[in-house]
Design a protein around this motif. Sequence first.
Motif, PDB file in Angstrom:
ATOM      1  N   ILE A   7       0.712  -1.368  -0.087  1.00 46.77           N
ATOM      2  CA  ILE A   7       0.049   0.041  -0.171  1.00 46.77           C
ATOM      3  C   ILE A   7       0.910   1.454  -0.045  1.00 46.77           C
ATOM      4  CG2 ILE A   7      -2.189  -0.902   0.779  1.00 46.77           C
ATOM      5  CD1 ILE A   7      -1.457  -0.243   3.652  1.00 46.77           C
ATOM      6  N   LYS A   8       1.802   1.345  -0.831  1.00 45.82           N
ATOM      7  CA  LYS A   8       2.555   2.487  -1.067  1.00 45.82           C
ATOM      8  C   LYS A   8       3.429   2.261  -2.510  1.00 45.82           C
ATOM      9  CE  LYS A   8       6.953   4.707   0.167  1.00 45.82           C
ATOM     10  NZ  LYS A   8       8.366   4.353   0.470  1.00 45.82           N
ATOM     11  N   VAL A   9       3.742   3.527  -3.065  1.00 46.00           N
ATOM     12  CA  VAL A   9       4.305   3.527  -4.409  1.00 46.00           C
ATOM     13  C   VAL A   9       5.769   3.963  -3.867  1.00 46.00           C
ATOM     14  CG1 VAL A   9       4.285   4.362  -6.722  1.00 46.00           C
ATOM     15  CG2 VAL A   9       2.072   3.591  -5.721  1.00 46.00           C
ATOM     16  N   GLU A  10       6.822   3.421  -4.639  1.00 42.80           N
ATOM     17  CA  GLU A  10       8.062   3.943  -4.568  1.00 42.80           C
ATOM     18  C   GLU A  10       8.446   4.764  -5.587  1.00 42.80           C
ATOM     19  OE1 GLU A  10       9.706   3.567  -2.066  1.00 42.80           O
ATOM     20  OE2 GLU A  10       9.102   1.696  -1.076  1.00 42.80           O
ATOM     21  N   PRO A  11       9.481   5.635  -5.619  1.00 46.79           N
ATOM     22  CA  PRO A  11      10.155   6.337  -6.551  1.00 46.79           C
ATOM     23  C   PRO A  11      10.493   5.571  -7.696  1.00 46.79           C
ATOM     24  CG  PRO A  11      11.228   6.857  -4.331  1.00 46.79           C
ATOM     25  CD  PRO A  11      10.304   5.641  -4.166  1.00 46.79           C
ATOM     26  N   ALA A  12      10.398   6.136  -8.753  1.00 48.76           N
ATOM     27  CA  ALA A  12      10.895   5.388 -10.214  1.00 48.76           C
ATOM     28  C   ALA A  12      12.232   4.707  -9.964  1.00 48.76           C
ATOM     29  CB  ALA A  12      10.701   6.171 -11.417  1.00 48.76           C
ATOM     30  N   THR A  13      13.139   5.019  -9.153  1.00 41.70           N
ATOM     31  CA  THR A  13      14.536   4.578  -9.156  1.00 41.70           C
ATOM     32  C   THR A  13      14.272   3.003  -8.682  1.00 41.70           C
ATOM     33  OG1 THR A  13      14.942   5.974  -7.304  1.00 41.70           O
ATOM     34  CG2 THR A  13      15.804   6.551  -9.470  1.00 41.70           C
TER      35      THR A  13
END
Length: 614
Positions: A375-381
Motif C-alpha cells: 500500500i505504497k508506491v516507490e520512486p521510479a528509481t
Amino acid sequence: MKKLLSCFVVSLGIASAANAQGTQWHVIKERIVTRWATQVDPKAPLPEYPRPLLVRSNNWINLNGLWSYAITPKSQAEPTNYEGNILVPFAVESALSGVGRNVGKDSLLWYRNTISIPSSMKNKDILLHFGAVDWQTEVFVNGKSAGKHEGGYDPFSINITSYLKKGAKQDITVRVWDPTDDGPQPAGKQVVKPEGIWYTPVTGIWQTVWLEAVGKSYIRSTKNTPDIDKHTISVAADVENLQEGDNLKIEVLDGITVVAQQQVGARETAVITVNNEKLWSPSAPFLYDLKVTLVRNNRPVDEIKSYFAMRKISMAPDANGIQRMLLNNKFLFQYGPLDQGWWPDGLYTPPTYEAMVYDIDQLKKMGFNMIRKHIKVEPATYYAYCDKVGMLLWQDMPSGDRGNGWENRPGILDHGTDKNRTPESEGYYRKEWNAIIDALYNYPSIVVWIPFNEAWGQFKTTEITEWTMKKDPSRLVNSASGGNFYPTGHIIDLHNYPHPAMPRPDVFGQKQVLVLGEFGGLGLPLEGHTWQKNKNWGYQSFKTSEEMFKKYEAFTERIAQLIPLGLSAAVYTQTTDVEGEVNGFMTYDRQVDKMPVDKLHEANVKLYDPALVK
C-alpha cells in the motif's frame, strides 16, 4: 538503460528566508535514524536522475534541496513570511526534513524557492516535474497559478513556460493540503494518531522535484509490452504537439549492438521482432536498451532512452488441474516479504539512493525472489533497480476509506460486503489507481497488481478487478489480498498469522491461483533500535534470534509441504520493523539483521526446488 545518471549541477537561487537560515538545517534525532542520514547532503539530496524509463540526459535540473516553508491556517492566503528551511524531498513530519512538524486537515503547507534557469534552456519549453506530493497541490510560478494536482502517489508535470519572466530568476511556490486519514483520498498506512499498524502522516513533497527543457514537440511517455510467445516487443508513444507525417524510429539494443529497429507513424504501435530473445527472470535479469526518436521531415526532433525486458507472467493448470503462477511459461514459486517502504528518518522517502537499494540487496541475499510493495508506491528509481537485479514485485494500491471488515473466510464462495464509498472517495480511488498503473506499466519487475488489501475500503470488487485486468492484460490481478473473496481476478489470497496456511485447493484452485498473501510477523524488539520504548509488538514475540529463526525455519518447512498441494506464492511479514511493529527481518534503522542472512538464504531457496511440483 542500465545506469542512473547523476544530476546536472547548476547554481540554484534559494528564497530569501532560506538564505538567511541555510546553515540551520539538521536531522532531527529525537528518534532512531539510519546510518545514511549523516550522508544526506542538504545542497543535493537524492541527486539521481529521477525518471530512468524515459531519459533525456541533458538540459535538466534537480531542484531538491533547501526550500522555505510555512504552515498556515487553511483559510489563509500565501504567507508573507516563511518560517525557515525544509529539505525537499522529505515530508515535513520527517526527521530529514529538518522540520518534524505535523500539519493536519485544518492547515496548509507552503513551499517557496527562487530558481535560476540557465541559458542552455533558452528557447525551450520548461517542464516542472514532481515525483510525488501528498496530497492536494497547487503550483504558482512568479505569483500566478500554473497548475493543480490531486494524488499522493503518482508523478505529475506542469509546463511553466508561459509563466516565466524575463531574466534567470523565477519564483516557485507550492501549496499543499493533506487531510491524511480525515479525508476521502488514498492514504495508505498514514493516520493522524499513529499506533499499532498505523503510522506517522506524510505531508507534502516526498519525491524529487526537477526541471526539464524540451522542444515544442516531445515524447511524453512510451508503452512497452513484451510478448515472448510471439518474440515481439510492442512500443507506442504519447507525443506532445504531434504533427502530421511525424514518425517514430525505434531501436532495440543489446549493449551497444542494435538487434532490431523499426520506423512507424507516430500514432502507430510498433511491433518489433526480437530474434533469439534473452528472457528476464530473477536468476537472469537481462534488460534490452531502447531508443525512441521522434522524426519529422527525416530529422530528429526528440530522442529518449529507455529499456525493457522480455518476460511473461501468466497462469495455467498443473497436472492436477490446480492453477499455477508461471514466469516465462514455467512455474516458479514466488516468495518474498511484505515491504512497506518506510524509514525512521525519511518516512516515505529513503535518505539516499544507497539506502534504498540496500533493502533490495539484503532481501536478495536472504534468498527472496519477490517483494510485495505494501500500500505504497516507490520512486521510479526503486522499480528500475528491481528490474536491474531481478526482483519480482507485487504492487498494492494505497488504501483509503478503511471501515468495512471481513464477511467471509477461505472455503466459502458467497460474496463479502463491499463498502459503500462516497462518489468523491470512489472518484479519487479510480483516478489514482489509473495514474499509478500508467506510471508503473513499463517496469518488468512488476508482475501482480493488487487493488485492495484486507477489505480496507474494498468496494465494487468485481468491477474494479475486471477494469484492472482490462487496462493491463499483461499482468495478473490479485483482487483483494486477504480481503473479502469474490470469484474475480486471477488470484485468491489468504492472510494467516503467524502460521502458514493456504486457500482450499478443492474450492478455489480450479479457477484461481492460490497464494498466502501474508503470514509470519515474528517479533523481536532490540533495545536501542526501536521507534518507541514500549508498545512494540509482533504476532508472536521472541527474546532471542535463535528462537526466532527456529520458528521461521519451521514456517518454511511447512510452506514446502503446501507447494505440492497448490500454493504458488507466499509473503512473509516483513522486511523491516516499522514504527511500533518489530516483526522485520531488519530493525527499523537497518542496523541489525535479526536472523543470520546465510541461514535465511539456505531456508528460503529450498522453496524454489522444481521437484516440489510434479
